[in-house]
Design an enzyme around this catalytic site. Structure first.
Site, short mmCIF file in Angstrom:
data_model
loop_
_atom_site.label_atom_id
_atom_site.label_comp_id
_atom_site.label_asym_id
_atom_site.label_seq_id
_atom_site.Cartn_x
_atom_site.Cartn_y
_atom_site.Cartn_z
N HIS C 125 0.86 -1.17 0.00
CA HIS C 125 0.00 0.00 0.00
C HIS C 125 0.91 1.24 0.00
CE1 HIS C 125 -2.94 2.85 1.75
NE2 HIS C 125 -3.88 2.00 1.42
N ASP C 203 1.94 -4.40 8.30
CA ASP C 203 0.79 -3.50 8.21
C ASP C 203 -0.46 -4.35 8.40
OD1 ASP C 203 -1.44 -2.21 7.24
OD2 ASP C 203 -0.44 -1.34 5.50
N GLN C 206 -5.65 -4.53 7.19
CA GLN C 206 -6.69 -5.42 6.68
C GLN C 206 -6.77 -6.74 7.43
OE1 GLN C 206 -8.89 -4.52 4.51
NE2 GLN C 206 -7.95 -2.58 3.89
N LYS C 229 -11.01 0.05 10.15
CA LYS C 229 -11.05 -1.15 9.30
C LYS C 229 -11.51 -2.37 10.10
CE LYS C 229 -8.21 0.78 5.94
NZ LYS C 229 -8.58 1.10 4.56
N CYS C 367 -4.72 2.42 -3.75
CA CYS C 367 -3.48 2.88 -3.12
C CYS C 367 -2.34 1.88 -3.32
CB CYS C 367 -3.67 3.16 -1.63
SG CYS C 367 -4.81 4.51 -1.31
#
Ligand SMILES: Cc1ncc(COP(=O)(O)O)c(C=O)c1O
Ligand SMILES: Cc1ncc(COP(=O)(O)O)c(C=O)c1O
Lengths: 409, 150, 409, 150
Positions: C125, C203, C206, C229, C367
Site C-alpha cells: 500500500h 501493516d 486489513q 477497518k 493505493c
C-alpha cells in the site's frame, strides 16, 4: 428571551454537565483542557456513522460521495470560521499539536538551516516549543524564547530587538494563553515579524471558542486549531496555512491520498491540502468539528464572549474573597481563565479537595513549564470558563476553596 | 446522571499526621555526606523529591530529602525518611515492598504486619490520581539503594 | 441458534446497512475501505462524550480520571487483542498510516543511513512505501520492492536473496493485502528478515478484522493498525512496537504529555508509549476502538472468519458466472477481497453502474499503484466482505455486473 | 432508512454516442508534428489523457490524444478533439469555457448556444464523482493552448 433564559438553554444542550460528582452537581471548570460537547455535535457524528459512513475521496459509490461531500463541507466551515481565503488553505489534522508539528516538520525541515532562529514566547505551550526544538536539532537552527512581563503579556519591544538581531525565520505565539488567559496581540506580532522577514504561526487552540479569529486580519501565515477546545470532538483539528506557503511545502507524512503517482523510481505528490492529509482522515471528527463551529455561530460568538466576560468579572471578585489566594497573570486583555496559587495548599491538593466538592479544575504546569518557572510558581490551579459556565459553578469553586483553607490551616 | 461517592473521605486522605508532615516535613534538608542519592520526579504535576542516604555497613544511618510538591508527596517523603532511618538496608527494601503492595496493588495491610505510622498514607488508595504522589519518595528510596554509591 | 439466524442478528447491529441506495437495499461491499460500525461502538463513544468527557493524564478531577481509565483500558484491550507483552507496547495513533510514518520518522530517522536498505513488497500500500521513501530521501537509504508472483503472493526466495545481499535494515509487508486479499506469510518473512539482521513492520490494517493476530507468534517488531477497518471509528489506530525498540526510539512529534521536562536549555522526554503521543489523544476514538475489538471478540473471530470464508467461496463461484470478468490475485491464502477487471468496461464505469444498483464497491488502484503496474492492469473493481456481508449483497453485485455487460456490449 | 434516486438515469449518463466514442475513440494516436502538448491525469482513478495539437497561425489544424481510462474520459477526449479540430484557438478556448460552465458550474446549457454533439457529455452532472472524468481532456486542452509551443 432574556439573557439568563438563553444561558440556561445553552447549558441544557450539554449532556455531560447534568451529573453529580462527589454527591454535588458537577461544576465543570476545566474547559481550557477540553470543552464539553453539545448535543448538536454528538448528533452530527452519530448521524454520519449511522447513515453515510464510508471512506472519502476514493469511492464512486453514494456513501463515499456523501462522506466526501460532508468532509469537504466541514473544511469550508472551518475556512469560513477563520476567514481563510479558500478552503484549500485548511488542512485537517489530529489536533492543534499535530498542526504545529506539521509546520515544523514540513516548512521547518525545508526552510531552516544552521544559525536560523525560531522565536517563541516565554509563555508558550509545550506544543509550541518542542516541535521546533526537535526540528532545530535536525537542521541546526535555534529556538529562543522572547520575554514576557510579570503580568503575563508578551514584551513587544524585546521581541522587536530580537527580530532586529537577524536570522529569525519564524515567530510562534499562542493567540490566547491556556495558562493565564492572556489574549496576545497577534496582529502586532505578525506586523513586527513580517517587517523582519519572519513568518508567524499562531496557536489558536484557546482562541477559537472565545474570540473572533480572522487569519487575514491577524496577518498570520499559519494558524493551528483543535476541535475539542471549541465544543468539537477529540482527535481532529486543523492547520490554516497561506496558500502559497502550503503550495511550496514538501510532504509531511506519506500514504494514500497525498500522492499523485507512486513508483519505486519516484513518487509525485498531490496539491494542498491533500498533500498533507495522508491516509483515511477522521471524517466523523471533521464533521463534528464543523458542527461545533456551526453551533458557536448559531449561539453567536458575540453573545458567548459577553456571557464569559461577565462571568470572568464575577469570578475575579469572588476569587478575591478567598484569603491567601493569588491569581497569576493579570493582563488586561484576557478570557475566562484563572491560574492561581494558595498559601494554604499545593495546587495538587487544591484540585483533589475541589474534586470532592464536585468542582473540576486543572492543576499543574498546564504544559507551560518555562512559563511556570518564569513566574516563579511550581504549578497553579486553573479555573477556565466556557459558554455553558455559570455563577453557580464559580460559587461552588469558591466555597470549595474556603474548604481547602479550613482543611489545611 | 451519575453519582459519585461524597467527599466525607477527604479526612481519610488528609489525616492530621499527614497534614502535619506535609506542613513541617521531618528530615528535610541537604545531606552532604550522603553515600546514596536518587531523584523522583512526577512530570504530571511537577512534584520533586531529591533523596540522600548515608549508609554505613548494612544500616541506613541518615536519610534526608529536599524538593517540593503537594502535601502527600512531601508527607510521604518525610515519613519514609523517618521509617528507614536506623534500619538495615534489607529492612528498608522490605518496607518499600510492603508499602508498594498496600498502596499500589491494594493488598490488605491487615494481612501482613501493619505499616505503623505509615498507615495514614494508605488513604490515597481511594484516589488513583494521587497514588504517584505517595509513592514518589519510595521509588527514590528504591533507586537510591539500588544505585551506585554516590 | 442457527448460523444464519445469528448472521441476521449481526447485520441488524449495523445501522448504516439498513438503507436504500438508488432505490435498492444497500449492498455495502466496500468494507476494506472502511467497515461499518456496530451500535456497540457508537454507544461507547456516545456514552463517553455524554458522561466522562475530559482530557486525560493531566487532571486530578473525577471526569479526567474516568477518561484516563477508559483510555488506558482501551490500550490494554488493543494490547490483548494482538497479544502484546504489555500495554506499554501500544501507541495510539491517528490510524495505520500514521503508525507507519511514526516508525519511519522515529526509528528510521535514527537508524537509517546512506546505503541502508528498506525492502517492501511489490504489493504494498502507498502507506507502506511513501513514508520510507520520505525518510530515505533524508537519510540516504534506499527503498526497494521485493517481488511477488503473478498470483499475488510474495516471492520468499527472492526476498531471501535480497536480504542476503546485505544492509537491509527493515522489511515492510502487509499482513493482508487490501487489493488482492492475499494473507502474507508474515511469520516466515520475519524469520528470514531476523536471520539477516533486519526488523519487520507488518501493516495489519486489513488483518485485524479477519484473521487472528498474535504479534509474538508472528515475531514482528512493529505492527500497524487502523480502528476504522475493524468496526471502529475513524481517526484512531495503533502501533505495536516491541518494548525495547520503543524504549530506544527518539520522539516522533513534540507537545504536551510526551515530555518529562521542558526548558529552552533542553527538554527531556517521557517513556513509551507517552513519548509518542503528544497532545490530546483521540480519547473517544480509542474507546471506540476498544469497543470494536470487544465486539469482534464477543461475536468471535472464528465465527466471523468461518462466515466470511463461506461467503468468499460463494462469491468466487458467482463471479465466475459473469462472462469476461477476470479476478486478479489468486493466492490460496486469502480473505474475502476480490479485485477484478471486465472486458466490457473500465472499473470506474463498473463502479458507477453498480452504485446505481445500490452496490457499493471500490474502483481504482486501491493505493497500490506499483501492484497495479506489476499485474498489468490500470485499475480494478474491488468487492470486499465483512462479518455483516451476506449472499444477498453478492447476488446484487452479480446482477449489477450483468447489467454492466448489457449496457456496454 | 434513506432513499436515493433510481438507476433509470444511467442511460442519461451512458448515452449511445458516448458509449460509441468510448469504445472507438476518434483522433486516437500519436501526433509527432504537434506544436502544443499537455497531459491530464486523475490520481483518484488513474485516468490519463495525453493531448497533442498542431496549431498553425490561429487555427487548430490537428488534435490527437492517447491515454487510457473510463468510457467517459475517453469519449470526452474523443469528442473534444473532434470539436476543436479546424477551429480557431479563440473558439477552442470559448468551447472550454462553455463546457466548463455547463458541466462543472451546472449552468443551464439552454441559456447559451448549445454544445451540439457535446451535449451527450452533460449527463455527468448528476454524477459528482464522475465530473472530473469528463473534464480531464478539456483541462489538457486549456493547458496545451496556454503552454509554450512544443
Ligand atoms: C493495507 C493497508 N494499509 C494501510 C492503510 C491505511 O490505513 P488508514 O487510511 O486507516 O491510515 C490501508 C487502508 O487504506 C490499507 O488497506
Ligand atoms: C495553547 C494550547 N496550544 C496547544 C494545545 C494542544 O492542543 P491539543 O492537545 O488539542 O493538540 C493546547 C491544549 O492543550 C493549548 O491550550
Amino acid at each position: 428571551m432574556s439573557k439568563l433564559r438563553s444561558q440556561i438553554d445553552v447549558r441544557l444542550e450539554f449532556p455531560a454537565l447534568a451529573q453529580e460528582v462527589s454527591g454535588r452537581p458537577l461544576a465543570y471548570l476545566d474547559s481550557a483542557a477540553s470543552t464539553q460537547k453539545p448535543n448538536a455535535v454528538l448528533a452530527a457524528m452519530e448521524r454520519f456513522y449511522r447513515e453515510d459512513n464510508a471512506n472519502v475521496h476514493r469511492g464512486v459509490h453514494t456513501l463515499s460521495q456523501r462522506a466526501t461531500d460532508a468532509f469537504e463541507a466541514a473544511r469550508r466551515t472551518v475556512a469560513r470560521f477563520v476567514n481563510a481565503q479558500s478552503e484549500r488553505e485548511v488542512v485537517f489534522t489530529k489536533g492543534c499539536t499535530e498542526a504545529i508539528n506539521l509546520v515544523a516538520a514540513s516548512w521547518g525541515g525545508a526552510n531552516l538551516g544552521p544559525g536560523d532562529r525560531v522565536l517563541v514566547s516565554h509563555m508558550e505551550h509545550h506544543a509550541d516549543i518542542v516541535p521546533w526544538q526537535l526540528i532545530a536539532q535536525r537542521t541546526g537552527a535555534t529556538v529562543e524564547p522572547f520575554p514576557i512581563t510579570d503580568s503575563g503579556e508578551v514584551d513587544l519591544a524585546s521581541l522587536e530587538a530580537m527580530l532586529a538581531a537577524g536570522r529569525v525565520k519564524l515567530v510562534g505565539v499562542k493567540h490566547v494563553c491556556n495558562a493565564l488567559g492572556t489574549v496576545n496581540p497577534v496582529a502586532e506580532i505578525a506586523r513586527l515579524a513580517h517587517a523582519h522577514g519572519a513568518l508567524v504561526l499562531a496557536d489558536g487552540a484557546q482562541a477559537l471558542a472565545h474570540v473572533p479569529v480572522d487569519v487575514q486580519a491577524l496577518g498570520v501565515d499559519f494558524y493551528a486549531m483543535s476541535a475539542h477546545k471549541v465544543y468539537g470532538p477529540m482527535g481532529v483539528g486543523a492547520l490554516y496555512g497561506r496558500a502559497e506557503l502550503l503550495e511550496a511545502m514538501p510532504p509531511y507524512q506519506g500514504g494514500g491520498d497525498m500522492i499523485r503517482t507512486v513508483s519505486f523510481e519516484g513518487t509525485t505528490f498531490n496539491d494542498p491540502p491533500n498533500r498533507f492529509e495522508p491516509g483515511t482522515p477522521n471524517v466523523a471528527g471533521a464533521i463534528g468539528f464543523g458542527a461545533a463551529l456551526d453551533w458557536v455561530r448559531a449561539v453567536g460568538l458575540g453573545a458567548i464572549a459577553a456571557h464569559e466576560s461577565a462571568l470572568t468579572a464575577y469570578s475575579s471578585s469572588r476569587l478575591a474573597e478567598v484569603p491567601g489566594l493569588r491569581v497569576v497573570g493579570t493582563a488586561p486583555e484576557r478570557i475566562g481563565v484563572f491560574s492561581f496559587v494558595m498559601d494554604a495548599a499545593h495546587p495538587h491538593d487544591v484540585g483533589t479537595v475541589l474534586d470532592r466538592h464536585g468542582v473540576a479544575v486543572r492543576t499543574g504546569h498546564h504544559c507551560c513549564m518555562p512559563l511556570m518557572r518564569r513566574l516563579g510558581v511550581p504549578a497553579t490551579t486553573r479555573i477556565s470558563l466556557a459558554a455553558y459556565s455559570n455563577e453557580a459553578d464559580v460559587d461552588a469553586a469558591v466555597e470549595a476553596l474556603h474548604g481547602v483553607r479550613a482543611l489545611f490551616t | 446522571m451519575r453519582k459519585e461517592s461524597s467527599r466525607m473521605d477527604l479526612q481519610d486522605l488528609y489525616q492530621q499526621t499527614l497534614l502535619d508532615h506535609g506542613k513541617r516535613p521531618r528530615n528535610f534538608g541537604p545531606l552532604p555526606e550522603a553515600t546514596h542519592r536518587a531523584e523522583g520526579y512526577n512530570p504530571m504535576c511537577g512534584d520533586e523529591v531529591r533523596l540522600a542516604l548515608l549508609v554505613e555497613g548494612d544500616v541506613v544511618r541518615e536519610a534526608r530529602f529536599e524538593g517540593c510538591g503537594c502535601a502527600i508527596s512531601q508527607a510521604s517523603a518525610s515519613m519514609m525518611t523517618q521509617a528507614v532511618k536506623g534500619q538495615t538496608v534489607v529492612h528498608a527494601r522490605e518496607l518499600f515492598d510492603r508499602f508498594h503492595a498496600v498502596v499500589v496493588r491494594g493488598e490488605d495491610e491487615a494481612s501482613d504486619d501493619d505499616l505503623g505510622p505509615l498507615d495514614c498514607l494508605t488513604g490515597v488508595r481511594q484516589y488513583p490520581n494521587r497514588i504517584k504522589c505517595a509513592t514518589l519518595a519510595w521509588h527514590a528510596l528504591k533507586d537510591a539503594l539500588e544505585g551506585e554509591r554516590a
